[in-house]
Design a protein around this motif. Structure first.
Motif, PDB file in Angstrom:
ATOM      1  N   GLN A 258       0.809  -1.218   0.000  1.00 13.83           N
ATOM      2  CA  GLN A 258       0.000   0.000   0.000  1.00 13.83           C
ATOM      3  C   GLN A 258       0.846   1.275   0.000  1.00 13.83           C
ATOM      4  O   GLN A 258       0.410   2.309  -0.486  1.00 13.83           O
ATOM      5  N   CYS A 259       2.069   1.181   0.541  1.00 17.90           N
ATOM      6  CA  CYS A 259       2.950   2.369   0.566  1.00 17.90           C
ATOM      7  C   CYS A 259       3.874   2.446  -0.632  1.00 17.90           C
ATOM      8  O   CYS A 259       4.247   3.519  -1.069  1.00 17.90           O
ATOM      9  N   GLY A 261       3.563   0.390  -3.583  1.00 16.60           N
ATOM     10  CA  GLY A 261       2.909   0.182  -4.873  1.00 16.60           C
ATOM     11  C   GLY A 261       3.298  -1.084  -5.611  1.00 16.60           C
ATOM     12  O   GLY A 261       3.024  -1.215  -6.806  1.00 16.60           O
ATOM     13  N   THR A 291      -0.502   5.008  -4.263  1.00 10.66           N
ATOM     14  CA  THR A 291      -0.141   4.675  -2.877  1.00 10.66           C
ATOM     15  C   THR A 291      -0.741   5.664  -1.873  1.00 10.66           C
ATOM     16  O   THR A 291      -1.055   6.806  -2.223  1.00 10.66           O
TER      17      THR A 291
END
Ligand code: BG6
Length: 462
Positions: A258-259, A261, A291
């Motif tokens: 999620q941070c 990508g 992200t």
């Protein structure tokens, strides 16, 4: 010494299915939470008209929220984390048009918060999804659900763009590994490969929601939400240290995608070692590049891991399969209390991502008993929260950027794991027991005044 910044957000966090009740009101559809009346690890049951579970009324926040928000404002909250029940907006999940009555409810809720200068922090999906999507599509196991979720996210971003600027995608997204029905709408018997494929769909949906939020909500910020399940090696044996690294990566993987990508290399090896072949399209890879702006997480406890099989067998009773830490005390529910762990976790996440952090859950579940005057003297809760907030301040002084702190369950609510009301977290007591008996009246506990002071002094009273 650096301390809480002036714009630090102070408040509490609740989830729709644990407070609202009104489970079929104003056109709401059944959610996975409604068919798991015994909690997130409980059996799925067929709902029959007229039967009742504790969550069906919960604490009746759906009708009593003005009174509750007034009490939150009295404590000085600058932020309240709530979730939207997806099934109030799309009752079955696959409709073309949203349910206006559901949208209108959250309009009035957000207006009430604005009237008290409380910033909403809104989770799109907190431990529930439309049951219709599970029955007809197989939950997040189906790619089609990505599109249904994106439609839901775009609908609420558009509707509330001027009222809500802070958003979260999926609550404790890593819990899908432990409670697949609650997390991804899959039966508990699902294989690892099925669960990870469903998680992949959810990660793509989360990234598409990030993209949509950035397109629709001017000045909006959107984060993920992790169960911050920090584990320590039980011993300094190198194998135990490696085991801890891998256990931590089991949840950090979600944050990494999620941070950053993309899937991290250690997960590609994990999939290969476990014979898991994910279906990942080029469009998925492109989508994942959207992200998040900040990281949010819950923090309740830490635990230990070891490669010692005998000790591991004993740990199986624990939800996260963690071996108890001999240096820590536990709550009445066996959750190990570790304030310093919160400082550790904040530093680990900051070092790893360098993105602002938001502690969106932390608190102590306990069996409160009002005294003869009817007041709960919850010194144990005050000391739990005080000790944790002192460590947050330490982390801020370490250089970690922390946006805010919303304690879990500022008002007593139904617990997620066991669907109990006797596991209380609140600063505000609610008169209702596990059988559903009680007047639902609200009253202030001792911790109410303690938190009021903490907020009024921006943490100086800790
Ligand atoms: C988190 C969840 O896991 O912990 C909440 O996001 C939950 O929904 C909270 O209520 C505390 O867990 P429990 O089981 O004590 O309610």
């Amino acid at each position: 010494m650096k301390t809480f910044p002036n714009d630090f957000l102070w408040g509490g966090a609740v989830a729709a299915n644990q407070v609202e009740g009104a489970y079929l009101e104003d056109g709401k559809g059944l959610s996975t939470s409604d068919v798991q009346p015994q909690g997130v690890f409980g059996q799925v049951v067929e709902r029959v008209a007229g039967d009742s579970g504790i969550k069906d009324v919960a604490i009746d926040f759906y009708h009593r929220y003005p009174e509750d928000i007034k009490l939150f404002a009295e404590m000085g909250f600058s932020c309240l984390r709530v979730s939207i029940a997806w099934t109030r907006i799309f009752p079955n999940g696959d409709e073309q048009q949203p349910n206006e009555a559901g949208l209108a409810f959250y309009d009035t809720l957000f207006d009430e918060l604005a009237a008290h200068n409380i910033t909403p922090l809104v989770t799109l999906s907190h431990y529930e999804m439309p049951w219709g999507l599970v029955q007809q599509y197989g939950g997040w196991g189906s790619r089609q659900v990505i599109g249904f979720f994106e439609r839901y996210a775009r609908t609420v971003f558009t509707r509330y763009q001027h009222k809500v600027k802070l958003w979260l995608t999926f609550n404790e997204i890593n819990m899908s590994l432990h409670a697949p029905m609650t997390g991804v709408g899959l039966p508990e018997t699902s294989s690892k490969a099925q669960v990870y494929q469903a998680i992949h769909h959810q990660l793509v949906a989360s990234a598409l929601a990030v993209k949509a939020c950035h397109e629709i909500v001017a000045d909006g910020k959107i984060g993920n939400m992790l169960l911050g399940g920090l584990v320590y090696p039980l011993t300094c044996k190198p194998d135990d240290v490696l085991e801890a690294l891998q256990e931590n990566r089991a949840w950090q993987f979600f944050g990494d995608v999620q941070c950053r990508g993309a899937y991290p290399g250690y997960m590609l090896r994990f999939f290969r070692d476990n014979g898991i072949q994910l279906e990942v399209t080029d469009a998925d890879r492109e989508a994942l590049k959207s992200t998040i702006d900040f990281i949010s997480f819950s923090y309740y406890m830490t635990g230990c891991v070891t490669t010692d099989e005998a000790l591991n067998q004993q740990a199986r009773a624990n939800i996260l399969n963690m071996v108890p830490n001999p240096h820590l005390a536990s709550s009445e529910w066996g959750w190990q209390i570790d304030p310093v762990g919160l400082r550790n976790l904040l530093n680990v996440l900051w070092d790893r991502y360098q993105k602002p952090l938001f502690i969106v859950e932390n608190g102590l579940g306990a069996k409160d008993k009002p005294d003869t005057e009817g007041v709960v003297q919850d010194d144990y809760r005050i000391s739990y929260l005080n000790d944790h907030l002192v460590q947050v301040r330490e982390a801020i002084d370490d250089g970690v950027e922390v946006m805010g702190y919303t304690s879990w369950g500022p008002i007593d609510l139904v617990s997620a794991s066991k669907a109990e009301l006797s596991k209380r977290y609140g600063f505000i007591y609610v008169d209702r027991d596990d059988s559903g008996a009680g007047t639902l009246a609200r009253s202030r506990k001792k911790s109410f005044y303690w938190y009021q002071e903490v907020i009024a002094t921006n943490g100086a009273s800790l």
